[in-house]
Design an enzyme around this catalytic site. Structure first.
Site, mmCIF file in Angstrom:
data_model
loop_
_atom_site.group_PDB
_atom_site.id
_atom_site.type_symbol
_atom_site.label_atom_id
_atom_site.label_comp_id
_atom_site.label_asym_id
_atom_site.label_seq_id
_atom_site.Cartn_x
_atom_site.Cartn_y
_atom_site.Cartn_z
ATOM 1 N N GLY A 229 50.075 -33.726 -4.787
ATOM 2 C CA GLY A 229 48.935 -33.255 -5.026
ATOM 3 C C GLY A 229 47.835 -34.162 -5.868
ATOM 4 O O GLY A 229 48.007 -35.444 -5.650
ATOM 5 N N ILE A 230 47.186 -33.611 -6.928
ATOM 6 C CA ILE A 230 46.153 -34.036 -7.473
ATOM 7 C C ILE A 230 46.744 -35.257 -8.542
ATOM 8 O O ILE A 230 46.252 -36.232 -8.714
ATOM 9 C CB ILE A 230 45.455 -33.143 -8.558
ATOM 10 C CG1 ILE A 230 44.797 -32.183 -7.477
ATOM 11 C CG2 ILE A 230 44.572 -33.826 -9.400
ATOM 12 C CD1 ILE A 230 43.993 -31.177 -8.126
ATOM 13 N N ASP B 15 57.241 -36.273 -13.832
ATOM 14 C CA ASP B 15 57.296 -34.874 -13.106
ATOM 15 C C ASP B 15 58.801 -34.314 -13.245
ATOM 16 O O ASP B 15 59.766 -34.897 -13.939
ATOM 17 C CB ASP B 15 57.043 -35.170 -11.646
ATOM 18 C CG ASP B 15 56.340 -33.833 -11.055
ATOM 19 O OD1 ASP B 15 57.182 -32.826 -11.243
ATOM 20 O OD2 ASP B 15 55.192 -34.008 -10.418
ATOM 21 N N TYR C 250 47.237 -17.562 -15.473
ATOM 22 C CA TYR C 250 46.623 -18.683 -14.899
ATOM 23 C C TYR C 250 45.196 -19.122 -15.832
ATOM 24 O O TYR C 250 45.219 -20.059 -16.313
ATOM 25 C CB TYR C 250 46.639 -18.989 -13.551
ATOM 26 C CG TYR C 250 46.167 -20.309 -13.000
ATOM 27 C CD1 TYR C 250 46.987 -21.162 -13.021
ATOM 28 C CD2 TYR C 250 44.852 -20.391 -12.527
ATOM 29 C CE1 TYR C 250 46.512 -22.603 -12.685
ATOM 30 C CE2 TYR C 250 44.384 -21.670 -12.109
ATOM 31 C CZ TYR C 250 45.396 -22.845 -12.053
ATOM 32 O OH TYR C 250 44.800 -23.978 -11.560
ATOM 33 N N LYS D 216 43.992 -21.811 -18.503
ATOM 34 C CA LYS D 216 43.024 -22.863 -18.104
ATOM 35 C C LYS D 216 41.849 -22.587 -19.156
ATOM 36 O O LYS D 216 41.329 -23.755 -19.260
ATOM 37 C CB LYS D 216 42.828 -22.666 -16.747
ATOM 38 C CG LYS D 216 43.999 -22.931 -15.809
ATOM 39 C CD LYS D 216 44.332 -24.559 -15.990
ATOM 40 C CE LYS D 216 45.322 -25.028 -14.963
ATOM 41 N NZ LYS D 216 45.870 -26.242 -15.013
ATOM 42 N N ALA E 203 49.909 -31.525 -14.776
ATOM 43 C CA ALA E 203 51.123 -30.837 -14.459
ATOM 44 C C ALA E 203 50.546 -29.345 -14.748
ATOM 45 O O ALA E 203 50.093 -28.946 -15.753
ATOM 46 C CB ALA E 203 52.346 -31.023 -15.142
ATOM 47 N N GLY E 204 50.661 -28.383 -13.585
ATOM 48 C CA GLY E 204 50.270 -27.140 -13.844
ATOM 49 C C GLY E 204 51.060 -26.187 -12.990
ATOM 50 O O GLY E 204 51.522 -26.521 -11.572
ATOM 51 N N LYS F 101 50.130 -12.501 -9.899
ATOM 52 C CA LYS F 101 50.407 -11.274 -9.909
ATOM 53 C C LYS F 101 48.991 -10.472 -10.622
ATOM 54 O O LYS F 101 48.611 -11.022 -11.618
ATOM 55 C CB LYS F 101 51.664 -10.730 -10.444
ATOM 56 C CG LYS F 101 52.864 -10.973 -9.538
ATOM 57 C CD LYS F 101 53.069 -9.841 -8.651
ATOM 58 C CE LYS F 101 54.477 -9.880 -7.711
ATOM 59 N NZ LYS F 101 54.158 -9.631 -6.559
#
Ligand code: NAD
Length: 464
Positions: free
Chosen positions: A235-236, A255, A370, A374, A306-307, A312
């Protein structure tokens, strides 16, 4: 991960259909390739009476090889209208609201003269540094103009406001790492004018009084820098490792052990090193610090990328989902910063860049955990920036919007299409767009850019 609609729109049949039905029309964005000129055409520079930045900007643009157009060329008397790759306006001379008319006078005649993927940059004085309330009011008003131009001009054109501190903004030279804000103004203009900033629009960037040093070669702005990228296996993070290595960095790619093969592939591809480590392990900060100290003796740039998401709605969310997300996305960053700073492994001139999200600005249904993590990343940047500035270390966040990755490919189609199109560029960004933005913040030349949160979201309507 592919935007089939955008590809279709660029075909002849697609173009016709889009025009007939008035559908969204995502333009092809100009992205950076090494060796590209900064701009594919001339730039027009204007200034309000009494502005303090037109002269340094002219110097910066000329030394960057930008062709500056003659402001008289686009008058009614001149034959074929001139088209510009960029419009820049030094608005620092505007000291009250009546002076805002100078913006209209400059931009109105040029509104249709901007080439595709053009750049509009307005430069101002931070309102809190203004001498009078009227000046602060006028400088604050610049935001409205820039954000509207970002929504209005279209065809991939982006618009930004850069507030440049008054403090030593004319100082250049001096000892290493103290060349003043003009070096960071240069790094910022080079980033914003280039294809590196393809998916950044409607942003307000503050160039402050921090220390910065210009590179020997602007094509390798990270030459020799030791850079840690967390979450680098895909990914990013994988795009970041590539972009930073391309720009001259020695990359330490980290990672989780389960992603070891993909991580090794990324590290091998760029001649970097791989560290398999779960950031939430209790001994992760010390093991990482030991590794960096033993292998490189320091880490110039730390990118907390990393995230995870564990979505939910709050009523249905178990405590484990909450804890995991806060721990990976926020607490682990705090613990690692603490140890690296305590052991002075991040030297003067060092950089910390954290990856936030527009969810942390706008909030998002099903993402309380999340979005909290953030928004916390933004808090971390705000709270660390003043103290770290004293140590010559900058700290910034980037907040990606809709980026085409595995993470967003999992979103149901209708929601995904809405996320992709609800921005001024009518498309999702690419991992490389986030990577290029982080790269700019990491450059030694960008040291006076600290405490900023830069959205890489194509000027998303969310949280705007
Ligand atoms: P991704 O899931 O593709 O990659 C994240 C990487 O982090 C993975 O390789 C994963 O193994 C690693 N990781 C997770 N937990 C870890 C841990 N405990 N220790 C070490 N590594 C760990 O995600 P992405 O889309 O590339 O996102 C990268 C960052 O950008 C994340 O912080 C994400 O929240 C943020 N972001 C992404 C988007 C988007 O649209 N993709 C939007 C906003 C923000």
């Amino acid at each position: 991960m592919t935007d089939r609609y955008a590809s279709f729109v660029q075909s002849a049949a697609g173009r016709a259909l889009v025009k007939r039905l008035g559908l969204p029309d995502p333009p092809r964005l100009r992205r950076h390739h090494p060796g590209d000129p900064l701009l594919p055409g001339p730039a027009l520079l204007g200034a309000a009476t009494g502005g303090r930045l037109a002269e340094p900007i002219t110097k910066i643009l000329t030394s960057a090889g930008v062709q500056l157009a003659d402001p008289a060329a686009n008058t009614a008397a001149a034959g074929t209208p001139q088209r510009y790759a960029a419009l820049l306006f030094d608005a620092t001379g505007i000291t009250d609201s009546t002076g805002l008319r100078q913006l209209y006078d400059f931009f109105h005649p040029q509104a249709r003269a901007v080439l595709p993927s053009g750049r509009v940059i307005v430069l101002g004085t931070p309102p809190q540094e203004c001498a009078t309330p009227r000046e602060a009011t006028a400088q604050r008003a610049l935001e409205g103009l820039v954000r509207s131009i970002g929504k209005e001009f279209g065809r991939g054109t982006t618009a930004q406001l850069v507030y440049v501190t008054r403090a030593d903004s004319t100082a250049t030279g001096g000892p290493a790492h103290s060349a003043g804000p003009l070096t960071s103004l240069e790094s910022t203009l080079r980033f914003l004018l280039s294809g590196r900033s393809a998916y950044v629009s409607g942003q307000v960037i503050r160039v402050g009084a921090g220390a910065a040093s210009a590179p020997d070669d602007w094509d390798r702005p990270l030459d020799g820098q030791v850079v840690l990228v967390t979450g680098a296996a895909r990914g990013i993070g994988a795009a970041l490792a590539k972009v930073l290595a391309r720009d001259g960095a020695r990359v330490v790619a980290l990672d989780i052990p389960a992603a070891g093969d993909a991580l090794a592939a990324v590290a091998n591809d760029i001649g970097g090193t791989a560290v398999q480590l779960d950031l939430t392990a209790p001994d992760a900060p010390t093991r990482l610090a030991d590794h960096l100290a033993g292998r490189h003796g320091r880490v110039d740039v730390v990118v907390h990328n990393a995230g995870i998401t564990r979505d939910k709605t709050l009523g249905r969310m178990d405590a484990e989902r909450w804890d995991q997300v806060i721990d990976v996305n926020l607490s682990s960053q705090e613990r690692i910063n603490d140890v690296l700073l305590e052991r002075e492994l991040i030297p003067t001139g060092g950089r910390i860049v954290s990856v936030s999200s527009i969810a942390g600005i706008a909030g998002n249904r099903g993402q309380t955990n999340y979005a909290t993590s953030k928004a916390g990343v933004i808090g971390l940047v705000d709270s660390l920036a003043p103290a770290l500035r004293e140590r010559g270390i900058s700290v910034n966040a980037v907040a990606p919007g809709f980026i085409e990755t595995r993470l967003t490919a999992r979103i149901p189609l209708v929601v995904r299409e809405a996320g992709r199109r609800m921005n001024s560029l009518a498309q999702g960004g690419l991992p490389v767009d986030v990577a290029e933005t982080i790269g700019w913040l990491a450059w030694p030349a960008s040291g006076a850019v600290s405490g900023n949160v830069v959205r890489v979201c194509g000027q998303s309507l969310l949280g705007a």
